[in-house]
Design a protein around this motif. Structure first.
Motif, PDB file in Angstrom:
ATOM      1  N   PRO A  42       0.661  -1.118   0.102  1.00 28.59           N
ATOM      2  CA  PRO A  42       0.082   0.098   0.251  1.00 28.59           C
ATOM      3  C   PRO A  42       1.486   1.220  -0.288  1.00 28.59           C
ATOM      4  CG  PRO A  42      -0.735  -1.882   1.320  1.00 28.59           C
ATOM      5  CD  PRO A  42       0.633  -1.923   1.035  1.00 28.59           C
ATOM      6  N   VAL A  94      -7.633  -9.278  -5.920  1.00 29.36           N
ATOM      7  CA  VAL A  94      -8.338  -9.359  -5.043  1.00 29.36           C
ATOM      8  C   VAL A  94      -9.532  -9.175  -4.916  1.00 29.36           C
ATOM      9  CG1 VAL A  94      -6.557  -6.893  -4.941  1.00 29.36           C
ATOM     10  CG2 VAL A  94      -7.960  -7.191  -6.825  1.00 29.36           C
ATOM     11  N   LYS A  97     -11.262  -7.764  -1.565  1.00 30.00           N
ATOM     12  CA  LYS A  97     -10.860  -7.129  -0.958  1.00 30.00           C
ATOM     13  C   LYS A  97     -11.816  -6.049  -0.228  1.00 30.00           C
ATOM     14  CE  LYS A  97      -6.717  -9.506  -0.369  1.00 30.00           C
ATOM     15  NZ  LYS A  97      -5.763  -9.866   0.338  1.00 30.00           N
ATOM     16  N   GLN A  98     -11.497  -5.116   0.646  1.00 30.52           N
ATOM     17  CA  GLN A  98     -11.414  -4.093   0.958  1.00 30.52           C
ATOM     18  C   GLN A  98     -11.443  -3.018  -0.323  1.00 30.52           C
ATOM     19  OE1 GLN A  98     -14.363  -3.413   2.910  1.00 30.52           O
ATOM     20  NE2 GLN A  98     -14.277  -5.819   3.190  1.00 30.52           N
ATOM     21  N   GLU A 100     -10.793   0.179   0.473  1.00 30.63           N
ATOM     22  CA  GLU A 100      -9.650   1.053   0.439  1.00 30.63           C
ATOM     23  C   GLU A 100      -7.868   0.261   1.003  1.00 30.63           C
ATOM     24  OE1 GLU A 100     -12.505   0.007   2.367  1.00 30.63           O
ATOM     25  OE2 GLU A 100     -13.822   1.716   2.399  1.00 30.63           O
ATOM     26  N   TYR A 101      -8.325  -0.530   0.898  1.00 31.02           N
ATOM     27  CA  TYR A 101      -6.447  -1.979   0.524  1.00 31.02           C
ATOM     28  C   TYR A 101      -6.319  -1.488  -1.328  1.00 31.02           C
ATOM     29  CZ  TYR A 101      -3.272  -4.818  -0.148  1.00 31.02           C
ATOM     30  OH  TYR A 101      -2.310  -5.953  -0.210  1.00 31.02           O
ATOM     31  N   SER A 104      -5.226   1.452  -2.254  1.00 31.46           N
ATOM     32  CA  SER A 104      -4.707   1.733  -1.316  1.00 31.46           C
ATOM     33  C   SER A 104      -2.836   1.502  -2.419  1.00 31.46           C
ATOM     34  CB  SER A 104      -4.178   1.344  -0.365  1.00 31.46           C
ATOM     35  OG  SER A 104      -3.793  -0.210  -0.522  1.00 31.46           O
TER      36      SER A 104
END
Length: 145
Positions: A42, A94, A97-98, A100-101, A104
């Motif tokens: 990130p 991904v 994955k969230q 935000e991650y 990043s």
């Protein structure tokens, strides 16, 4: 090199053993680097130096491309289409994955490359493709990657 003379004919000299060991270690290290995918990190640098690819994706999985900013490299690639499913970023899955991650790891220092892998369904068939995009500062990018 093999010794033609000495205690045991055909034995490897000590300095050559060292050279062979070093060469084997370098080959092993090179193979290991080829096998292991790069793990995305990130971006934690200054926000003023962060850049993206000019693409908006859905906030919840599955993450689909919903907008391509005309000033971004995602649009300029002419490969990504609205509705394409984001599967990997720099080799990392991904799909669950969230957001935000994902943001990043897509965002990063200007003028560096990020590799994105997408899935597309057309005429009942799913295909996968990968695209390398340069991170640039785009107009109207806000918080999107």
């Amino acid at each position: 090199e093999r010794l033609a003379k000495g205690p045991i004919a055909g034995e490897v000299c000590p300095s050559c053993k060292l050279k062979l060991a070093v060469a084997d270690e370098e080959k092993h290290r090179a193979r290991k680097m080829e096998i292991l995918p790069r793990t995305p990190t990130p971006y934690t640098g200054p926000a003023s130096e962060a850049a993206g690819v000019g693409m908006k994706i859905t906030d919840v999985p599955p993450h689909r491309a919903v907008e391509l900013l005309p000033s971004g490299t995602a649009f300029a690639s002419r490969k990504i289409q609205i509705g394409d499913l984001l599967v990997q970023v720099d080799g990392e899955d991904v799909s669950h994955k969230q957001i935000e991650y994902i943001r990043s790891i897509i965002r990063g220092p200007r003028n560096t490359e990020v590799r994105l892998k997408f899935a597309r369904t057309a005429a009942g068939r799913q295909s996968m493709y990968e695209v390398g995009l340069m991170r640039i500062t785009t107009e109207g990018s806000g918080e999107t990657p």
